[in-house]
Design a protein around this motif. Structure first.
Motif, mmCIF file in Angstrom:
data_model
loop_
_atom_site.group_PDB
_atom_site.id
_atom_site.type_symbol
_atom_site.label_atom_id
_atom_site.label_comp_id
_atom_site.label_asym_id
_atom_site.label_seq_id
_atom_site.Cartn_x
_atom_site.Cartn_y
_atom_site.Cartn_z
ATOM 1 N N LYS A 191 0.827 -1.199 0.000
ATOM 2 C CA LYS A 191 0.000 0.000 0.000
ATOM 3 C C LYS A 191 0.862 1.249 0.000
ATOM 4 O O LYS A 191 0.571 2.229 -0.683
ATOM 5 N N ARG A 192 1.962 1.227 0.738
ATOM 6 C CA ARG A 192 2.833 2.388 0.795
ATOM 7 C C ARG A 192 3.457 2.651 -0.572
ATOM 8 O O ARG A 192 3.484 3.791 -1.050
ATOM 9 N N PHE A 193 3.940 1.603 -1.235
ATOM 10 C CA PHE A 193 4.504 1.772 -2.569
ATOM 11 C C PHE A 193 3.444 2.287 -3.531
ATOM 12 O O PHE A 193 3.711 3.155 -4.354
ATOM 13 N N ASN A 250 -4.835 -8.346 2.273
ATOM 14 C CA ASN A 250 -5.283 -7.398 1.256
ATOM 15 C C ASN A 250 -5.192 -5.988 1.828
ATOM 16 O O ASN A 250 -6.090 -5.528 2.522
ATOM 17 N N PRO A 251 -4.100 -5.271 1.553
ATOM 18 C CA PRO A 251 -3.915 -3.943 2.148
ATOM 19 C C PRO A 251 -4.861 -2.886 1.613
ATOM 20 O O PRO A 251 -4.956 -1.793 2.186
ATOM 21 N N PHE A 252 -5.570 -3.187 0.512
ATOM 22 C CA PHE A 252 -6.443 -2.199 -0.114
ATOM 23 C C PHE A 252 -7.916 -2.409 0.203
ATOM 24 O O PHE A 252 -8.775 -1.691 -0.301
ATOM 25 N N ASP A 253 -8.243 -3.398 1.008
ATOM 26 C CA ASP A 253 -9.632 -3.701 1.340
ATOM 27 C C ASP A 253 -10.059 -2.876 2.552
ATOM 28 O O ASP A 253 -9.678 -3.181 3.682
ATOM 29 N N GLY A 254 -10.865 -1.842 2.315
ATOM 30 C CA GLY A 254 -11.327 -1.001 3.414
ATOM 31 C C GLY A 254 -10.257 -0.042 3.890
ATOM 32 O O GLY A 254 -9.146 0.002 3.357
ATOM 33 N N LEU A 303 0.964 -2.411 -11.092
ATOM 34 C CA LEU A 303 1.675 -1.526 -12.005
ATOM 35 C C LEU A 303 0.724 -0.576 -12.728
ATOM 36 O O LEU A 303 1.096 0.546 -13.068
ATOM 37 N N ALA A 304 -0.504 -1.027 -12.965
ATOM 38 C CA ALA A 304 -1.492 -0.203 -13.660
ATOM 39 C C ALA A 304 -2.228 0.743 -12.715
ATOM 40 O O ALA A 304 -3.071 1.526 -13.149
ATOM 41 N N GLY A 305 -1.919 0.681 -11.425
ATOM 42 C CA GLY A 305 -2.604 1.538 -10.463
ATOM 43 C C GLY A 305 -3.962 1.013 -10.055
ATOM 44 O O GLY A 305 -4.812 1.763 -9.573
ATOM 45 N N ILE A 306 -4.180 -0.293 -10.227
ATOM 46 C CA ILE A 306 -5.450 -0.923 -9.850
ATOM 47 C C ILE A 306 -5.240 -1.673 -8.534
ATOM 48 O O ILE A 306 -4.439 -2.599 -8.480
ATOM 49 N N PRO A 307 -5.925 -1.287 -7.477
ATOM 50 C CA PRO A 307 -5.659 -1.891 -6.150
ATOM 51 C C PRO A 307 -6.303 -3.254 -5.947
ATOM 52 O O PRO A 307 -7.021 -3.495 -4.985
ATOM 53 N N LEU A 308 -6.031 -4.163 -6.881
ATOM 54 C CA LEU A 308 -6.513 -5.539 -6.765
ATOM 55 C C LEU A 308 -5.301 -6.461 -6.730
ATOM 56 O O LEU A 308 -4.937 -7.098 -7.721
ATOM 57 N N CYS A 309 -4.627 -6.492 -5.586
ATOM 58 C CA CYS A 309 -3.434 -7.315 -5.423
ATOM 59 C C CYS A 309 -3.298 -7.676 -3.948
ATOM 60 O O CYS A 309 -3.684 -6.895 -3.078
ATOM 61 N N VAL A 310 -2.786 -8.869 -3.687
ATOM 62 C CA VAL A 310 -2.754 -9.393 -2.330
ATOM 63 C C VAL A 310 -1.435 -10.120 -2.072
ATOM 64 O O VAL A 310 -0.669 -10.408 -2.993
ATOM 65 N N VAL A 311 -1.203 -10.433 -0.806
ATOM 66 C CA VAL A 311 -0.067 -11.251 -0.381
ATOM 67 C C VAL A 311 -0.617 -12.590 0.108
ATOM 68 O O VAL A 311 -1.559 -12.615 0.903
ATOM 69 N N GLY A 312 -0.065 -13.684 -0.386
ATOM 70 C CA GLY A 312 -0.570 -15.005 -0.007
ATOM 71 C C GLY A 312 0.489 -15.847 0.686
ATOM 72 O O GLY A 312 1.624 -15.934 0.215
#
Length: 282
Positions: free
Chosen positions: A3-5, A111-115, A86-95
């Motif tokens: 999220k910071r990046f 999921n750092p972008f959820d809520g 890379l596209a600026g779409i916050p749909l990415c997670v750590v598994g």
């Protein structure tokens, strides 16, 4: 960290400058590597007896860190959904998935972008699946797959659907799926996130064929069944090749969808890794 990046827009220039197409298709950035490195360091500090398989470091190899003879395996995907990032779409997670004697027994998806605070979805074999804010992991709530039975009301996440052996594009797959009653199709760009949404009950079906390794599907193998759903992903670390196509459902009509996917991806299907290998030969 992701999220910071993201918020400082490193993805726009500096991340792009360090992009590496490690497998010929999926990009790998400094963010992937830094998150992975942080997880590996923390895991080995807290649990020095485990063996770790990390996607970026190993480039497809298994047991890249830790005690290589351990009965415990930890499988890490530092950033699933790199292209979205890379596209600026916050749909990415750590598994992160833990296996004991080869069986997947615990999984967590951050999921750092959820809520406003981000969320952690996690499951343990035989104990259920849960959702908690990253800022209060003790505030977990049990999750369950959707109980919808009417396929016309299903939402399906479909990622990377292209049968390179037969030339059948995703459009043909979607048309065939509509004939089974499923009309609402979405694309996610993150295999792990798609399966997690099935467990949350937000969608009823997820199919992905862009499987680069077990880190892409291992979280499904624990979280989806523990939330009451079903998946075709293995419950154990495979001794041979990883599956090329995985399916997760809310359990309703699961066999119908599994048969449908199997029929579409025939035995001569080249697959994600096979297509990459073909490109490298040229």
């Amino acid at each position: 960290m992701a999220k910071r990046f993201f918020e400082t827009k490193l993805h726009a220039q500096r991340v792009r400058s360090t992009l590496k197409a490690a497998d010929g298709n999926s990009p790998s950035t400094r963010v992937d590597k830094e998150i992975e490195g942080l997880v590996v360091k923390t895991m080995l500090k807290q649990c020095p007896w485990v063996a770790i398989t990390a996607e970026e470091k190993g480039e497809g190899k298994r047991r890249t860190h830790g005690q290589l003879s351990s009965n415990w395996d930890v499988i890490i995907d530092g950033l699933d959904g790199t292209k979205n990032f890379l596209a600026g779409i916050p749909l990415c997670v750590v598994g992160i998935t833990v296996a004991y004697n080869g069986e997947f027994v615990y999984a967590a998806v951050g999921n750092p972008f959820d809520g406003p605070d981000g969320t952690l979805t996690f499951g343990e074999l035989g104990s259920g699946a849960f959702l908690a804010p990253l800022t209060n992991l003790k505030g977990e709530e049990r999750i369950h797959v959707s109980r919808r039975r009417d396929r016309s009301r299903f939402t399906a996440i479909l990622d990377g659907l292209h049968n390179k052996a037969t030339g059948s594009p995703a459009a043909l797959f979607k048309d065939a799926l509509r004939r089974l009653g499923v009309q609402d199709h979405r694309e996610m760009g993150s295999t792990i996130l798609g399966g997690t949404l099935v467990a949350h009950g937000g969608v009823e079906l997820c199919v992905s064929h862009a499987i680069g390794g077990m880190w892409d599907y291992a979280p499904w193998s624990v979280i989806v069944p523990e939330a009451g759903g079903k998946t075709t992903s293995p419950r154990y670390i495979p001794k041979g090749n990883d599956p090329q196509v995985v399916l997760a459902t809310n359990g309703i009509s699961h066999q119908l969808f599994a048969k449908f996917v199997e029929q579409y991806y025939t035995s001569n299907y080249v697959g994600f890794r096979g297509a990459v290998a073909e490109r490298r030969k040229k």
